[in-house]
Design a protein around this motif. Structure first.
Motif, mmCIF file in Angstrom:
data_model
loop_
_atom_site.group_PDB
_atom_site.id
_atom_site.type_symbol
_atom_site.label_atom_id
_atom_site.label_comp_id
_atom_site.label_asym_id
_atom_site.label_seq_id
_atom_site.Cartn_x
_atom_site.Cartn_y
_atom_site.Cartn_z
ATOM 1 N N MET A 114 41.714 52.490 33.892
ATOM 2 C CA MET A 114 40.864 51.491 33.252
ATOM 3 C C MET A 114 40.271 52.060 31.978
ATOM 4 O O MET A 114 40.205 53.291 31.791
ATOM 5 C CB MET A 114 39.739 51.056 34.187
ATOM 6 C CG MET A 114 40.177 50.360 35.444
ATOM 7 S SD MET A 114 38.737 49.808 36.396
ATOM 8 C CE MET A 114 39.553 49.005 37.772
ATOM 9 N N ALA A 115 39.812 51.150 31.113
ATOM 10 C CA ALA A 115 39.110 51.569 29.909
ATOM 11 C C ALA A 115 37.895 52.390 30.302
ATOM 12 O O ALA A 115 37.189 52.075 31.269
ATOM 13 C CB ALA A 115 38.696 50.360 29.086
ATOM 14 N N ILE A 116 37.651 53.468 29.577
ATOM 15 C CA ILE A 116 36.595 54.403 29.951
ATOM 16 C C ILE A 116 35.222 53.752 29.921
ATOM 17 O O ILE A 116 34.287 54.216 30.575
ATOM 18 C CB ILE A 116 36.650 55.640 29.020
ATOM 19 C CG1 ILE A 116 35.967 56.827 29.695
ATOM 20 C CG2 ILE A 116 36.067 55.330 27.646
ATOM 21 C CD1 ILE A 116 36.286 58.157 29.052
ATOM 22 N N VAL A 139 47.178 43.966 30.881
ATOM 23 C CA VAL A 139 46.438 43.470 32.045
ATOM 24 C C VAL A 139 44.949 43.688 31.806
ATOM 25 O O VAL A 139 44.537 44.747 31.316
ATOM 26 C CB VAL A 139 46.885 44.183 33.334
ATOM 27 C CG1 VAL A 139 46.040 43.743 34.523
ATOM 28 C CG2 VAL A 139 48.354 43.911 33.616
ATOM 29 N N ILE A 140 44.126 42.691 32.126
ATOM 30 C CA ILE A 140 42.673 42.814 31.993
ATOM 31 C C ILE A 140 42.024 42.593 33.358
ATOM 32 O O ILE A 140 42.634 42.036 34.270
ATOM 33 C CB ILE A 140 42.104 41.812 30.960
ATOM 34 C CG1 ILE A 140 42.346 40.367 31.433
ATOM 35 C CG2 ILE A 140 42.685 42.051 29.590
ATOM 36 C CD1 ILE A 140 41.647 39.333 30.574
ATOM 37 N N PHE A 141 40.758 43.034 33.462
ATOM 38 C CA PHE A 141 39.994 42.886 34.693
ATOM 39 C C PHE A 141 38.860 41.896 34.453
ATOM 40 O O PHE A 141 38.071 42.060 33.529
ATOM 41 C CB PHE A 141 39.455 44.231 35.164
ATOM 42 C CG PHE A 141 40.536 45.188 35.558
ATOM 43 C CD1 PHE A 141 41.137 45.990 34.595
ATOM 44 C CD2 PHE A 141 40.970 45.287 36.861
ATOM 45 C CE1 PHE A 141 42.152 46.866 34.936
ATOM 46 C CE2 PHE A 141 41.969 46.164 37.213
ATOM 47 C CZ PHE A 141 42.573 46.953 36.247
ATOM 48 N N MET A 142 38.802 40.879 35.277
ATOM 49 C CA MET A 142 37.784 39.855 35.149
ATOM 50 C C MET A 142 36.460 40.342 35.743
ATOM 51 O O MET A 142 36.431 41.347 36.468
ATOM 52 C CB MET A 142 38.263 38.571 35.837
ATOM 53 C CG MET A 142 39.498 37.970 35.160
ATOM 54 S SD MET A 142 40.190 36.539 36.014
ATOM 55 C CE MET A 142 41.022 37.336 37.393
ATOM 56 N N PRO A 143 35.343 39.667 35.444
ATOM 57 C CA PRO A 143 34.041 40.133 35.945
ATOM 58 C C PRO A 143 33.980 40.288 37.460
ATOM 59 O O PRO A 143 33.239 41.140 37.968
ATOM 60 C CB PRO A 143 33.076 39.046 35.463
ATOM 61 C CG PRO A 143 33.722 38.468 34.257
ATOM 62 C CD PRO A 143 35.192 38.520 34.523
ATOM 63 N N CYS A 144 34.748 39.504 38.176
ATOM 64 C CA CYS A 144 34.746 39.595 39.635
ATOM 65 C C CYS A 144 35.514 40.811 40.139
ATOM 66 O O CYS A 144 35.446 41.150 41.323
ATOM 67 C CB CYS A 144 35.340 38.327 40.235
ATOM 68 S SG CYS A 144 37.024 37.977 39.670
ATOM 69 N N GLY A 145 36.279 41.475 39.254
ATOM 70 C CA GLY A 145 37.039 42.653 39.638
ATOM 71 C C GLY A 145 38.529 42.419 39.743
ATOM 72 O O GLY A 145 39.309 43.379 39.737
#
Length: 531
Positions: free
Chosen positions: A294-296, A327-333
């Protein structure tokens, strides 16, 4: 003169003057004379009856009557033909409908036979019914023409050491600028598939034309496209006369070559693959629980979901762990492809996996408050209450019945779903109710009544009644609070409005006045609000 007689005379005149195609009129004098005599005979008969008019106007009238009668007859024929066609179409539709109903009845019979078969277990019954219900789809899938793979594993090369002239031909990422590679990567090396012996520029090029996939970790052999030398997979060509570097980046574990100057690539041992980025500890970190890089900036600030990335994209269905798409991660994870996310949020604000809100929806929920305040439910639904579940705070509560929106009593959001519908007297004691939203104040404003404190023992008032009664109650509370300096039982928020929002179009719109009701100019819906 009767219409019948007029038609007879007109047809006689027409018959005397018309000449069939290909015949010569002067060549048959006797026929013309006969026609004239017949015409004179008819004229004499009509004259004796005193009904034959000699004027041209009378003749015109007779010809007009005749034309109208023929037109009526022609239209009648066309109408009959149209009716016949309609009848045929209706018959075909009836036949199709009858065939569908017969097929449905037959399907029901077969399902009942499976259900009543005592020799089958519940699992076997479910399996047989599933196969029966999908049999039509399965047959259509089998009839589809599938493009055969050009490279079949059964046709694998018997001699992996054999290299043809076609194999040695270089391929290009950009032929105009002489950049070697393929449409996927910039590189000057070809790899030999461990499975079939075929030479391809990259694993994607191989998989696109094959009935099997490469396991890239098992690749051992490459070919330099500068000199055509076959050699073990490496970063540089081992041919002494060449010795060129075949790619800017090379990973001996993943067998990945890439010379794209726009990319920074690093290998993650925990993921077991190469990823885009400057490296671990620089711009990315690896979360052990999520098992993903993931992004740091998300370190210690994201919601961990075990083996999160080892799943399919909820929109396109592609396996995301090895996907080459961002790929991105949404606020819910939960994770999703960036492109899929951008398209998805145009029509929905909920996570496609867990249904939580993807952003701060306060402004949107405030607009819903305003719309509900302006358009109250009819009186016949005033005695109904919905039990709801909030997707955001994951709590249950109750809200007044509505066709579309139900407000959570805990987080005051509208990201809810209905669990049950009750009458007001069926509410359990101490049930949590969402605050009422009523119209009031200046034009274009909504009053949201939120219970904050209860110092007196008046008891909780039932939220039943019209909009005016609720406004009056709120006004009395406000006056009592300002007069005695006590803490107010409810707080009031005034929400100003400036433009119109259509809840059907889900966009700002202009309005028109139709039948005394403001409607959306785009979809003609009256479910609009000023915002």
């Amino acid at each position: 003169m009767s219409n019948v007689a007029a038609r007879l005379l007109f047809r006689a005149l027409s018959g005397a003057m018309m000449v069939p195609a290909g015949d010569e009129a002067p060549s048959n004098q006797s026929s013309a004379a006969s026609s004239r005599s017949d015409l004179m005979h008819l004229q004499g008969q009509f004259s004796n009856q005193g009904s034959f008019g000699q004027s041209s106007a009378d003749m015109d009238d007779m010809m007009l009557d005749s034309n109208e009668d023929e037109a009526d007859w022609s239209e009648g024929e066309e109408g009959e033909e149209g009716e016949e066609r309609d009848d045929e179409e209706d018959d075909l539709e009836d036949e199709d409908q009858a065939a569908k109903e017969a097929a449905q009845q037959e399907l029901r019979k077969r399902i009942m036979l499976i259900q009543t078969d005592s020799t089958l277990s519940p699992a076997d019954k479910a399996k047989k019914i599933q196969e029966l219900m999908t049999s039509g789809w399965s047959q259509r899938q089998q009839q589809r023409v599938v493009q055969p793979a050009k490279n079949k594993l059964e046709n694998r090369r018997s001699n992996f050491d054999l290299v043809t002239d076609a194999d040695r031909q270089p391929t290009y990422f950009d032929a105009a600028n002489g950049i070697l590679g393929c449409k996927h990567y910039q590189r000057a090396a070809k790899l030999q598939a461990h499975c079939c012996g075929k030479w391809d520029t990259c694993r994607f090029c191989h998989d696109e034309v094959s009935d099997h996939n490469i396991v890239r970790n098992l690749i051992t052999t490459m070919m330099c496209m500068y000199c055509g030398t076959v050699q073990p997979a490496a970063h540089d060509c081992t041919n002494p006369s060449c010795g060129k570097r075949v790619a800017k980046y090379y990973c001996k574990d993943c067998k990945l070559w890439d010379s794209d100057p726009r990319k920074n690539i690093y290998h993650c041992n925990d993921c077991g693959i190469c990823r885009i980025g400057k490296g671990l500890g620089i711009d990315y970190f690896h979360c052990k629980k999520c098992n993903v890089c993931m992004a740091i900036s998300l370190e210690g600030r994201h919601k961990c979901i075990e083996r999160n990335l080892e799943s399919d994209c909820p929109i396109c269905g592609e396996y995301m762990f090895t996907s080459t798409t961002t790929v991105i991660f949404m606020p819910c994870g939960h994770c999703i492809h960036y492109k899929c996310h951008q398209e998805y949020i145009q029509t929905s604000y909920q996570c496609p996996t867990c249904l939580k809100s993807l952003a701060d929806m306060t402004d949107y929920f405030r607009r819903i408050d305003q719309a509900l305040a302006q358009q109250q439910m009819p009186e016949e639904y005033a005695n109904l209450v919905n039990q709801i579940y909030c997707n955001d705070c994951e709590k249950k509560s109750h809200a007044k019945f509505h066709f579309m929106y139900h407000k959570c009593a805990h987080c005051l959001g509208y990201n809810t779903k209905v669990l049950n519908t009750l009458e007001l007297h069926q509410l359990p004691e101490g049930a949590k109710m969402a605050p009422a939203v009523v119209a009031g104040g200046q034009a274009g404003e909504a009053i949201v009544i939120e219970d904050e404190d209860e110092e007196d023992d008046e008891g909780r008032e039932e939220e039943v009644g019209g909009r005016q009664e609720q406004v009056h109650q709120e006004e009395r509370r406000r006056r009592r609070s300002s007069s005695f300096g006590t803490r107010r039982r409810s707080s009031v928020r005034l929400v100003p409005q400036s433009s119109f929002w259509c809840h059907l179009c889900q966009s700002e719109t202009t309005t028109t006045l139709a039948g005394g009701t403001m409607r959306c100019e785009t979809c003609n819906s009256d479910f609009i609000e000023e915002c």
